[in-house]
Design a protein around this motif. Structure first.
Motif, PDB file in Angstrom:
ATOM      1  N   SER A  67      35.620  13.642 -20.582  1.00  0.00           N
ATOM      2  CA  SER A  67      34.868  14.520 -19.689  1.00  0.00           C
ATOM      3  C   SER A  67      35.825  15.395 -18.890  1.00  0.00           C
ATOM      4  O   SER A  67      36.773  14.892 -18.270  1.00  0.00           O
ATOM      5  CB  SER A  67      34.007  13.690 -18.735  1.00  0.00           C
ATOM      6  OG  SER A  67      33.390  14.523 -17.775  1.00  0.00           O
ATOM      7  N   LEU A  68      35.600  16.705 -18.921  1.00  0.00           N
ATOM      8  CA  LEU A  68      36.462  17.637 -18.192  1.00  0.00           C
ATOM      9  C   LEU A  68      36.012  17.847 -16.752  1.00  0.00           C
ATOM     10  O   LEU A  68      36.707  18.500 -15.977  1.00  0.00           O
ATOM     11  CB  LEU A  68      36.495  18.987 -18.917  1.00  0.00           C
ATOM     12  CG  LEU A  68      37.081  18.989 -20.332  1.00  0.00           C
ATOM     13  CD1 LEU A  68      37.091  20.415 -20.879  1.00  0.00           C
ATOM     14  CD2 LEU A  68      38.484  18.408 -20.344  1.00  0.00           C
ATOM     15  N   ARG A  69      34.853  17.311 -16.411  1.00  0.00           N
ATOM     16  CA  ARG A  69      34.313  17.533 -15.069  1.00  0.00           C
ATOM     17  C   ARG A  69      35.269  17.075 -13.958  1.00  0.00           C
ATOM     18  O   ARG A  69      35.474  17.806 -12.976  1.00  0.00           O
ATOM     19  CB  ARG A  69      32.959  16.837 -14.924  1.00  0.00           C
ATOM     20  CG  ARG A  69      32.251  17.172 -13.606  1.00  0.00           C
ATOM     21  CD  ARG A  69      30.879  16.531 -13.544  1.00  0.00           C
ATOM     22  NE  ARG A  69      30.023  17.036 -14.615  1.00  0.00           N
ATOM     23  CZ  ARG A  69      28.808  16.562 -14.845  1.00  0.00           C
ATOM     24  NH1 ARG A  69      28.323  15.569 -14.106  1.00  0.00           N
ATOM     25  NH2 ARG A  69      28.077  17.082 -15.817  1.00  0.00           N
ATOM     26  N   PRO A  70      35.895  15.881 -14.079  1.00  0.00           N
ATOM     27  CA  PRO A  70      36.830  15.473 -13.012  1.00  0.00           C
ATOM     28  C   PRO A  70      38.014  16.425 -12.874  1.00  0.00           C
ATOM     29  O   PRO A  70      38.470  16.696 -11.757  1.00  0.00           O
ATOM     30  CB  PRO A  70      37.289  14.079 -13.465  1.00  0.00           C
ATOM     31  CG  PRO A  70      36.225  13.597 -14.392  1.00  0.00           C
ATOM     32  CD  PRO A  70      35.725  14.813 -15.076  1.00  0.00           C
ATOM     33  N   ILE A  71      38.516  16.949 -14.009  1.00  0.00           N
ATOM     34  CA  ILE A  71      39.650  17.875 -13.948  1.00  0.00           C
ATOM     35  C   ILE A  71      39.241  19.179 -13.278  1.00  0.00           C
ATOM     36  O   ILE A  71      39.994  19.761 -12.500  1.00  0.00           O
ATOM     37  CB  ILE A  71      40.210  18.165 -15.355  1.00  0.00           C
ATOM     38  CG1 ILE A  71      40.732  16.884 -15.986  1.00  0.00           C
ATOM     39  CG2 ILE A  71      41.337  19.192 -15.276  1.00  0.00           C
ATOM     40  CD1 ILE A  71      41.361  17.090 -17.334  1.00  0.00           C
ATOM     41  N   LEU A  72      38.031  19.652 -13.584  1.00  0.00           N
ATOM     42  CA  LEU A  72      37.545  20.881 -12.961  1.00  0.00           C
ATOM     43  C   LEU A  72      37.470  20.720 -11.450  1.00  0.00           C
ATOM     44  O   LEU A  72      37.838  21.625 -10.692  1.00  0.00           O
ATOM     45  CB  LEU A  72      36.170  21.251 -13.531  1.00  0.00           C
ATOM     46  CG  LEU A  72      36.136  21.624 -15.018  1.00  0.00           C
ATOM     47  CD1 LEU A  72      34.697  21.842 -15.469  1.00  0.00           C
ATOM     48  CD2 LEU A  72      36.966  22.877 -15.270  1.00  0.00           C
ATOM     49  N   GLY A  73      37.000  19.551 -11.012  1.00  0.00           N
ATOM     50  CA  GLY A  73      36.937  19.286  -9.578  1.00  0.00           C
ATOM     51  C   GLY A  73      38.318  19.256  -8.953  1.00  0.00           C
ATOM     52  O   GLY A  73      38.543  19.805  -7.872  1.00  0.00           O
ATOM     53  N   MET A  74      39.279  18.632  -9.662  1.00  0.00           N
ATOM     54  CA  MET A  74      40.644  18.552  -9.157  1.00  0.00           C
ATOM     55  C   MET A  74      41.296  19.931  -9.126  1.00  0.00           C
ATOM     56  O   MET A  74      42.020  20.274  -8.183  1.00  0.00           O
ATOM     57  CB  MET A  74      41.467  17.605 -10.030  1.00  0.00           C
ATOM     58  CG  MET A  74      42.895  17.395  -9.541  1.00  0.00           C
ATOM     59  SD  MET A  74      43.796  16.251 -10.605  1.00  0.00           S
ATOM     60  CE  MET A  74      43.949  17.249 -12.092  1.00  0.00           C
ATOM     61  N   ALA A  75      41.031  20.741 -10.166  1.00  0.00           N
ATOM     62  CA  ALA A  75      41.630  22.074 -10.241  1.00  0.00           C
ATOM     63  C   ALA A  75      41.097  23.009  -9.155  1.00  0.00           C
ATOM     64  O   ALA A  75      41.765  23.977  -8.785  1.00  0.00           O
ATOM     65  CB  ALA A  75      41.378  22.681 -11.620  1.00  0.00           C
ATOM     66  N   ILE A  76      39.903  22.721  -8.662  1.00  0.00           N
ATOM     67  CA  ILE A  76      39.384  23.504  -7.536  1.00  0.00           C
ATOM     68  C   ILE A  76      40.267  23.274  -6.311  1.00  0.00           C
ATOM     69  O   ILE A  76      40.579  24.205  -5.550  1.00  0.00           O
ATOM     70  CB  ILE A  76      37.918  23.128  -7.239  1.00  0.00           C
ATOM     71  CG1 ILE A  76      37.010  23.641  -8.370  1.00  0.00           C
ATOM     72  CG2 ILE A  76      37.467  23.700  -5.896  1.00  0.00           C
ATOM     73  CD1 ILE A  76      35.571  23.200  -8.248  1.00  0.00           C
ATOM     74  N   LEU A  77      40.703  22.015  -6.130  1.00  0.00           N
ATOM     75  CA  LEU A  77      41.591  21.688  -5.008  1.00  0.00           C
ATOM     76  C   LEU A  77      42.977  22.302  -5.196  1.00  0.00           C
ATOM     77  O   LEU A  77      43.551  22.892  -4.290  1.00  0.00           O
ATOM     78  CB  LEU A  77      41.706  20.163  -4.862  1.00  0.00           C
ATOM     79  CG  LEU A  77      40.456  19.408  -4.415  1.00  0.00           C
ATOM     80  CD1 LEU A  77      40.701  17.905  -4.460  1.00  0.00           C
ATOM     81  CD2 LEU A  77      40.046  19.825  -3.011  1.00  0.00           C
ATOM     82  N   TYR A  78      43.519  22.114  -6.429  1.00  0.00           N
ATOM     83  CA  TYR A  78      44.859  22.609  -6.748  1.00  0.00           C
ATOM     84  C   TYR A  78      44.895  22.976  -8.221  1.00  0.00           C
ATOM     85  O   TYR A  78      44.539  22.147  -9.057  1.00  0.00           O
ATOM     86  CB  TYR A  78      45.908  21.528  -6.454  1.00  0.00           C
ATOM     87  CG  TYR A  78      47.333  21.985  -6.667  1.00  0.00           C
ATOM     88  CD1 TYR A  78      48.084  22.476  -5.602  1.00  0.00           C
ATOM     89  CD2 TYR A  78      47.930  21.919  -7.925  1.00  0.00           C
ATOM     90  CE1 TYR A  78      49.395  22.890  -5.790  1.00  0.00           C
ATOM     91  CE2 TYR A  78      49.229  22.340  -8.119  1.00  0.00           C
ATOM     92  CZ  TYR A  78      49.958  22.816  -7.052  1.00  0.00           C
ATOM     93  OH  TYR A  78      51.255  23.238  -7.240  1.00  0.00           O
ATOM     94  N   PRO A  79      45.203  24.190  -8.576  1.00  0.00           N
ATOM     95  CA  PRO A  79      45.871  25.192  -7.733  1.00  0.00           C
ATOM     96  C   PRO A  79      44.946  26.158  -6.981  1.00  0.00           C
ATOM     97  O   PRO A  79      45.406  26.883  -6.101  1.00  0.00           O
ATOM     98  CB  PRO A  79      46.683  25.984  -8.772  1.00  0.00           C
ATOM     99  CG  PRO A  79      45.861  25.934 -10.007  1.00  0.00           C
ATOM    100  CD  PRO A  79      45.194  24.574 -10.006  1.00  0.00           C
ATOM    101  N   THR A  80      43.633  26.193  -7.322  1.00  0.00           N
ATOM    102  CA  THR A  80      42.777  27.283  -6.834  1.00  0.00           C
ATOM    103  C   THR A  80      42.697  27.353  -5.311  1.00  0.00           C
ATOM    104  O   THR A  80      43.119  28.339  -4.695  1.00  0.00           O
ATOM    105  CB  THR A  80      41.365  27.154  -7.431  1.00  0.00           C
ATOM    106  OG1 THR A  80      41.462  26.970  -8.841  1.00  0.00           O
ATOM    107  CG2 THR A  80      40.555  28.402  -7.136  1.00  0.00           C
ATOM    108  N   LEU A  81      42.119  26.309  -4.679  1.00  0.00           N
ATOM    109  CA  LEU A  81      41.943  26.351  -3.228  1.00  0.00           C
ATOM    110  C   LEU A  81      43.272  26.332  -2.484  1.00  0.00           C
ATOM    111  O   LEU A  81      43.439  27.041  -1.484  1.00  0.00           O
ATOM    112  CB  LEU A  81      41.082  25.163  -2.772  1.00  0.00           C
ATOM    113  CG  LEU A  81      39.569  25.365  -2.748  1.00  0.00           C
ATOM    114  CD1 LEU A  81      38.877  24.093  -2.286  1.00  0.00           C
ATOM    115  CD2 LEU A  81      39.183  26.535  -1.851  1.00  0.00           C
ATOM    116  N   PHE A  82      44.212  25.525  -2.964  1.00  0.00           N
ATOM    117  CA  PHE A  82      45.492  25.401  -2.271  1.00  0.00           C
ATOM    118  C   PHE A  82      46.161  26.762  -2.117  1.00  0.00           C
ATOM    119  O   PHE A  82      46.536  27.174  -1.018  1.00  0.00           O
ATOM    120  CB  PHE A  82      46.417  24.443  -3.021  1.00  0.00           C
ATOM    121  CG  PHE A  82      47.814  24.394  -2.463  1.00  0.00           C
ATOM    122  CD1 PHE A  82      48.078  23.723  -1.282  1.00  0.00           C
ATOM    123  CD2 PHE A  82      48.858  25.039  -3.111  1.00  0.00           C
ATOM    124  CE1 PHE A  82      49.362  23.694  -0.751  1.00  0.00           C
ATOM    125  CE2 PHE A  82      50.145  25.015  -2.600  1.00  0.00           C
ATOM    126  CZ  PHE A  82      50.398  24.332  -1.415  1.00  0.00           C
TER     127      PHE A  82
END
Length: 327
Positions: free
Chosen positions: A69-84
Motif C-alpha cells: 500500500s502506497l498510502r502510508p508513503i504518500l502521508g509521509m511524503a506530505i510531511l517530508y519533503p513537501t511540507l518541510f
C-alpha cells in the motif's frame, strides 16, 4: 552482516548525511541568488528523480511495489519533503535563517517525544541529557552570535516551527515504514512526489504572477547549475537515501541528534568557502554538539546490549535440574 557491523554502517550513514545537509545551506544560498525558492526546489527534486529513474529503467535498481500500500508513503511524503521545504521556504521569507537555525535545533527533542509516543521508543536519562547537551550546543553558537527570536517575525517563526514538526514526524513514520519498504523504494517514491509537488508549485506561482520566463532564466547561470547539482544529487537524493537507510537500522530518537552535526559542518564550510571567522563560542558549541552525539550513541548502545542480553536469557533453555527444583 551482524548487528555490530550494521550499527557502524548506520552511524557512518548518519554522519555523512549530516555533513551533506550542513553544506547544503551554502549551496541553497547560492541557488537562491539566481531563482526563487519554489523554482530552485522544483529543479532540485526533478533532477533527483530523473537521475534515480535511469538505473531503475535499466533494471539496475529494482523497485517492487506489488502488494504494498502506497498510502502510508504518500502521508509521509506530505510531511517530508513537501511540507518541510514549503513551510521552510515561506518561513524564511518572514524570518532570518539564523532564527530557523534556533528552531531546527529542537528537532531531536521533538523526535524523541514523537518516537516515544508513536513508536514506543524509550530513552534513558543519560541519553536525554546527551541530546539536551547537543541541542544546547546549537543554541549556544547561534545565540552567542547575537541572534534571538524576534516576535515581529512571528508568522515566519510559526512556519519554521511547523517545518521542524514536519521533519520530526517524517523521522518517526519513516522508521515505521522501513519494515515494509526498502530504503531505495522509499527514496524513489518520495523523489517522485517531491518533483511533482514542487514543479506544480513553481508553475502555479509563476503562472499567477505572469513570470513564466523566470522558470528558464536560472538555467543560463553556471553557479545555479553547480548549486542544483549538489542539492539534487547529494542533498536530496543521497541524503534521503542515507536517512531512510539509517532509520532502518537505528531508532528515530537516536538518529535525530545527528542533525545537530550539520551546524558544525556548516560552520566549517563557512570558514573554508566564505572565509568567515571562527570564534571561541563556535568551538565550545561544536564540542558540546559532538559530545552530545557521542553520548547518545554510547548510552544507547549500552541500553541495546542490555536489552539483547535480557532477551537472550529469557529464551535460554532451563536446565533439567532447575525444572525439577521448580516443580
Amino acid at each position: 552482516m551482524n548487528s555490530q557491523q550494521s550499527n557502524k554502517l548506520a552511524v557512518i550513514s548518519a554522519v555523512i548525511n549530516a555533513s551533506i545537509i550542513g553544506l547544503s545551506f551554502l549551496f541553497m544560498k547560492s541557488a537562491l541568488q539566481s531563482a526563487d525558492p519554489f523554482t530552485a526546489l522544483a529543479y532540485r527534486f526533478i533532477l533527483s528523480f530523473l537521475v534515480l529513474s535511469i538505473p531503475v529503467a535499466l533494471g539496475w535498481i529494482k523497485i517492487d511495489l506489488r502488494g504494498k500500500s502506497l498510502r502510508p508513503i504518500l502521508g509521509m511524503a506530505i510531511l517530508y519533503p513537501t511540507l518541510f521545504f514549503a513551510l521552510q521556504a515561506f518561513g524564511l521569507q518572514h524570518a532570518s535563517s539564523a532564527e530557523g537555525g534556533i528552531l531546527y535545533a529542537f528537532t531531536p527533542v521533538l523526535t524523541v517525544l514523537f518516537a516515544g509516543y508513536f513508536l514506543k521508543e524509550r530513552t534513558t536519562l543519560k541519553q536525554k541529557l546527551a541530546i539536551a547537551l547537543s541541542v544546547f550546543g546549537v543554541l549556544f553558537v547561534v545565540i552567542m552570535k547575537g541572534t534571538k527570536l524576534d516576535m515581529s517575525h512571528l508568522a515566519g517563526i510559526i512556519l519554521l516551527f511547523l517545518s521542524v514538526l514536519s521533519f520530526s514526524g517524517y523521522s518517526v513514520f519513516a522508521r515505521k515504514l522501513t519494515g515494509q519498504f526498502r530504503p531505495i523504494e522509499l527514496t524513489y517514491i518520495m523523489m517522485a512526489i517531491g518533483s511533482v509537488a514542487f514543479g506544480a508549485m513553481a508553475l502555479i506561482q509563476h503562472g499567477m504572477n505572469g513570470t513564466m520566463e523566470q522558470l528558464i532564466q536560472p538555467l543560463s547561470i553556471s553557479s545555479f547549475w553547480i548549486a542544483i547539482l549538489y542539492l539534487g544529487l547529494l542533498s536530496s537524493l543521497m541524503s534521503l537515501l542515507l536517512q531512510t537507510y539509517t532509520l532502518s537500522k537505528m531508532e528515530a530518537s537516536k538518529m535525530s541528534v545527528f542533525s545537530n552535526l550539520a551546524t558544525v559542518v556548516s560552520m566549517i564550510g563557512g570558514v573554508l568557502v566564505f572565509g568567515e571567522q571562527i570564534t571561541i563560542y563556535d568551538i565550545l558549541g561544536s564540542v558540546m554538539i559532538i559530545i552530545g552525539v557521542i553520548g547518545t550513541l554510547i548510552w544507547g548502545k549500552r541500553k541495546t546490549e542490555q536489552a539483547e542480553s535480557l532477551n537472550t536469557n529469557s529464551h535460554a533453555v532451563t536446565p533439567p535440574s532447575q525444572v525439577r527444583a521448580n516443580q
